[in-house]
Scaffold this motif. Structure first.
Motif, PDB file in Angstrom:
ATOM      1  N   LEU A  74       0.849  -1.243  -0.156  1.00  0.00           N
ATOM      2  CA  LEU A  74      -0.112  -0.016   0.178  1.00  0.00           C
ATOM      3  C   LEU A  74       0.973   1.222   0.198  1.00  0.00           C
ATOM      4  O   LEU A  74       0.555   2.253  -0.622  1.00  0.00           O
ATOM      5  CB  LEU A  74      -1.013   0.037   1.211  1.00  0.00           C
ATOM      6  CG  LEU A  74      -1.906  -1.184   1.112  1.00  0.00           C
ATOM      7  CD1 LEU A  74      -2.882  -1.177   2.174  1.00  0.00           C
ATOM      8  CD2 LEU A  74      -2.837  -0.773  -0.205  1.00  0.00           C
ATOM      9  N   GLY A  79      -1.440   7.472  -4.643  1.00  0.00           N
ATOM     10  CA  GLY A  79      -2.801   7.942  -4.298  1.00  0.00           C
ATOM     11  C   GLY A  79      -3.610   6.963  -3.453  1.00  0.00           C
ATOM     12  O   GLY A  79      -2.724   6.244  -2.918  1.00  0.00           O
ATOM     13  N   GLU A  80      -5.101   6.500  -3.667  1.00  0.00           N
ATOM     14  CA  GLU A  80      -5.640   5.873  -2.764  1.00  0.00           C
ATOM     15  C   GLU A  80      -6.438   4.673  -3.485  1.00  0.00           C
ATOM     16  O   GLU A  80      -6.286   4.845  -4.652  1.00  0.00           O
ATOM     17  CB  GLU A  80      -6.616   6.728  -1.954  1.00  0.00           C
ATOM     18  CG  GLU A  80      -6.247   7.882  -1.258  1.00  0.00           C
ATOM     19  CD  GLU A  80      -5.946   7.749  -0.003  1.00  0.00           C
ATOM     20  OE1 GLU A  80      -6.139   6.506   0.380  1.00  0.00           O
ATOM     21  OE2 GLU A  80      -5.915   8.721   0.895  1.00  0.00           O
ATOM     22  N   ASP A  82      -9.358   2.851  -4.717  1.00  0.00           N
ATOM     23  CA  ASP A  82     -10.953   2.980  -4.746  1.00  0.00           C
ATOM     24  C   ASP A  82     -11.543   1.918  -4.594  1.00  0.00           C
ATOM     25  O   ASP A  82     -12.577   2.054  -4.235  1.00  0.00           O
ATOM     26  CB  ASP A  82     -11.233   3.864  -6.023  1.00  0.00           C
ATOM     27  CG  ASP A  82     -10.536   5.263  -6.269  1.00  0.00           C
ATOM     28  OD1 ASP A  82     -10.719   6.203  -5.125  1.00  0.00           O
ATOM     29  OD2 ASP A  82      -9.520   5.466  -6.974  1.00  0.00           O
ATOM     30  N   VAL A 122      -7.400  -0.610   3.920  1.00  0.00           N
ATOM     31  CA  VAL A 122      -7.875   0.225   3.006  1.00  0.00           C
ATOM     32  C   VAL A 122      -8.931   1.063   3.628  1.00  0.00           C
ATOM     33  O   VAL A 122      -9.238   2.188   2.968  1.00  0.00           O
ATOM     34  CB  VAL A 122      -8.255  -0.382   1.588  1.00  0.00           C
ATOM     35  CG1 VAL A 122      -7.153  -0.835   0.995  1.00  0.00           C
ATOM     36  CG2 VAL A 122      -9.416  -0.921   1.704  1.00  0.00           C
ATOM     37  N   GLY A 125      -8.731   5.128   4.540  1.00  0.00           N
ATOM     38  CA  GLY A 125      -8.847   6.083   3.376  1.00  0.00           C
ATOM     39  C   GLY A 125     -10.207   6.063   2.856  1.00  0.00           C
ATOM     40  O   GLY A 125     -10.604   7.121   2.640  1.00  0.00           O
ATOM     41  N   MET A 126     -10.644   5.046   2.640  1.00  0.00           N
ATOM     42  CA  MET A 126     -11.934   4.822   2.049  1.00  0.00           C
ATOM     43  C   MET A 126     -13.072   5.767   2.800  1.00  0.00           C
ATOM     44  O   MET A 126     -13.783   6.726   2.444  1.00  0.00           O
ATOM     45  CB  MET A 126     -12.632   3.672   1.755  1.00  0.00           C
ATOM     46  CG  MET A 126     -11.934   2.767   0.457  1.00  0.00           C
ATOM     47  SD  MET A 126     -12.686   1.504   0.408  1.00  0.00           S
ATOM     48  CE  MET A 126     -11.844   0.725  -1.246  1.00  0.00           C
ATOM     49  N   ARG A 128     -12.441   8.360   5.240  1.00  0.00           N
ATOM     50  CA  ARG A 128     -12.075   9.616   4.861  1.00  0.00           C
ATOM     51  C   ARG A 128     -12.544  10.219   3.690  1.00  0.00           C
ATOM     52  O   ARG A 128     -13.123  11.551   3.580  1.00  0.00           O
ATOM     53  CB  ARG A 128     -10.405   9.850   4.835  1.00  0.00           C
ATOM     54  CG  ARG A 128     -10.089  10.659   5.928  1.00  0.00           C
ATOM     55  CD  ARG A 128      -8.516  10.970   5.779  1.00  0.00           C
ATOM     56  NE  ARG A 128      -7.509   9.641   5.884  1.00  0.00           N
ATOM     57  CZ  ARG A 128      -7.170   9.228   5.009  1.00  0.00           C
ATOM     58  NH1 ARG A 128      -6.903   9.474   3.877  1.00  0.00           N
ATOM     59  NH2 ARG A 128      -6.419   8.072   5.159  1.00  0.00           N
ATOM     60  N   ARG A 129     -12.438   9.603   2.698  1.00  0.00           N
ATOM     61  CA  ARG A 129     -13.107  10.196   1.040  1.00  0.00           C
ATOM     62  C   ARG A 129     -14.557   9.905   1.044  1.00  0.00           C
ATOM     63  O   ARG A 129     -14.808  10.346   0.079  1.00  0.00           O
ATOM     64  CB  ARG A 129     -12.191   9.499   0.181  1.00  0.00           C
ATOM     65  CG  ARG A 129     -10.794  10.144  -0.005  1.00  0.00           C
ATOM     66  CD  ARG A 129      -9.875   9.405  -0.970  1.00  0.00           C
ATOM     67  NE  ARG A 129      -9.499   8.119  -0.401  1.00  0.00           N
ATOM     68  CZ  ARG A 129      -9.756   6.802  -1.350  1.00  0.00           C
ATOM     69  NH1 ARG A 129     -10.357   7.267  -2.258  1.00  0.00           N
ATOM     70  NH2 ARG A 129      -9.387   5.539  -0.761  1.00  0.00           N
ATOM     71  N   GLY A 132     -15.846   4.471  -2.034  1.00  0.00           N
ATOM     72  CA  GLY A 132     -15.062   3.002  -2.100  1.00  0.00           C
ATOM     73  C   GLY A 132     -15.984   1.869  -2.359  1.00  0.00           C
ATOM     74  O   GLY A 132     -17.149   2.016  -2.293  1.00  0.00           O
TER      75      GLY A 132
END
Ligand code: NAD
Length: 308
Positions: A74, A79-80, A82, A122, A125-126, A128-129, A132
Motif C-alpha cells: 500500500l 494515491g488511494e 478506490d 484500505v 482511506g475510503m 475519509r474520502r 469506495g
C-alpha cells in the motif's frame, strides 16, 4: 480520473483475467494494481496485459497472509485505493479425518483473514474520502455447504457473514460491498487440486468414507466442472460489470446454470430440501446427478430428460 483498483492473487485464474480486462477497459476508467504473492510468476499476467503493462496495469508483490507485505504494497501505491478486490484464495477438498488442522487454518488465514487484513488497511482511506468499493470473490459455497468441502465452504461462509455485517455500517460512508459468488470455474488450479486429491492418502479415514470420496464425489465433481463450469474470463466479465455499476449489488452469482442448485436452499428455510437432495444426488443416484447436470448445462432444467 481513473479509479485505482487493487486486486489480490493475480498470478493465475480469475484474478489474472480480471486485472487484464479492467486494464484494457475501452474507456480507460481504471488504473489496476495487480498483485501476487510470488513475483516470479508474473510472466503470464504481463504477457496477457500486453500494451496495458506500465500504462493502466502495474504488478506488485502482495501476500495477503502478511501484515508487512500489505503495508509495503500500500505504501507503494500512488494515491488511494478506490476499489479493492479480495480474490486470493485456496481450496481444500477431502475427508475431514484425513486433513490436518494446519491445512484448515491455512484456508482461513488466506481466504478469510487475508481479506480482513486488506480491508482493515484500505478502510480508513475510503472512510475519509467517503467513497469506495470492496469486492469479494466468494463462492456458491459461501451460500451453501458442499460435501467434502467443509472447511473451504466454512471460510467462504465466514466471508459472507463478515462482509454482509460490514455492508450496513459502510453504507453510511458511501462505501459499497459486493460478494461475487462463482459456481465451478475451470481454472488450472481446480484440475490440479482434483488430480492431487485422487491419489492422496488421507490417513485415519475409514474405507467407506474414502470410497465415497474417491468413487462417488470425485467423478461427480469432475463432471460438474465439465458440464456447468465457467471460464475465468466469464467470471471476470461479471466482476467488471459489478465494479462499473453505479449502485453495486451486495451479492452477485456468476453462473445462471448453477442457480437451480442454490435455489434449493432458498426454497426451504428448514434446510432439509437442500441437504436431502444433495445426499440423494451423491449417494443414491450418482448417474442422475450427471444427467441432471447435463440438463442444467444445456438449459433444459425445466424439462428434465429421463433415462430411456
Ligand atoms: P487460482 O488458484 O488460479 O487463483 C487463486 C490465486 O490466489 C492464485 O494466484 C494464488 O497464488 C493466490 N494466493 C493464494 N494464497 C495467497 C496469498 N497468501 N497471498 C496472495 N495470493 C495468494 O484459482 P481461482 O479459481 O482463480 O481463485 C480465485 C478466487 O475464486 C478464490 O478466492 C477462489 O476461492 C474463488 N473461487 C474459485 C472457484 C473455482 O471453481 N475455481 C469457484 C468459486 C470461487
Amino acid at each position: 480520473a481513473p479509479r485505482t483498483v487493487l486486486i489480490s492473487g493475480c498470478s493465475s485464474g480469475i484474478g489474472l483475467e480480471l486485472a487484464v480486462q479492467l486494464a484494457r477497459d475501452p474507456r480507460q476508467r481504471y488504473q489496476v494494481v495487480a498483485t501476487m504473492r510470488d513475483l516470479g510468476k508474473k510472466g503470464t499476467l504481463e504477457a496477457a496485459a500486453g500494451e496495458a503493462l506500465g500504462q493502466t496495469l502495474t504488478v506488485a508483490q502482495l501476500d495477503v497472509c502478511s501484515d508487512e507485505s500489505v503495508a509495503q504494497c500500500l505504501s507503494c501505491i500512488q494515491g488511494e485505493v478506490d476499489v479493492l478486490v479480495n480474490n486470493a484464495g485456496v481450496g481444500l477438498v477431502g475427508p475431514l479425518e484425513g486433513l490436518s488442522l494446519a491445512a484448515m487454518q491455512n484456508v482461513f488465514d488466506t481466504n478469510f483473514f487475508g481479506a480482513v487484513r486488506l480491508v482493515k488497511a484500505v478502510l480508513p482511506g475510503m472512510k475519509r474520502r467517503r467513497q469506495g468499493h470492496i469486492v469479494v470473490v466468494s463462492s456458491v459455497m459461501g451460500l451453501q455447504g458442499v460435501v467434502f468441502n467443509e472447511v473451504y465452504a466454512a471460510s467462504k461462509f465466514a466471508m459472507e457473514g463478515f462482509f454482509e455485517s460490514l455492508a450496513v455500517q459502510l453504507l453510511q460512508f458511501n462505501i459499497f460491498i459486493s460478494l461475487v459468488e462463482p459456481g465451478p470455474v475451470a481454472t488450472e488450479f481446480e484440475g490440479k487440486l482434483l488430480e492431487q486429491v485422487s491419489t492422496a492418502e488421507f490417513p485415519g479415514t475409514d474405507g467407506d468414507t474414502l470410497s465415497y470420496f474417491r468413487d462417488l464425489y470425485l467423478p461427480a465433481s469432475r463432471e460438474l466442472f465439465h458440464s456447468v463450469g465457467q471460464s475465468p474470463q466469464d467470471v471476470a466479465k461479471v466482476i467488471v460489470k459489478v465494479i462499473g455499476s453505479a449502485r453495486p449489488p451486495l451479492r452477485r452469482q456468476t453462473n445462471a446454470r448453477y442457480t437451480p442448485l442454490t435455489a434449493l436452499k432458498a426454497m426451504d428455510p428448514s434446510g432439509s430440501l437442500y441437504v436431502q437432495t444433495s445426499h440423494r444426488l451423491l449417494f443414491r443416484w450418482p448417474r442422475l446427478l450427471n444427467l441432471g447436470l447435463r440438463c442444467l448445462a444445456c438449459s433444459c432444467f425445466r424439462t428434465p430428460v429421463w433415462p430411456r
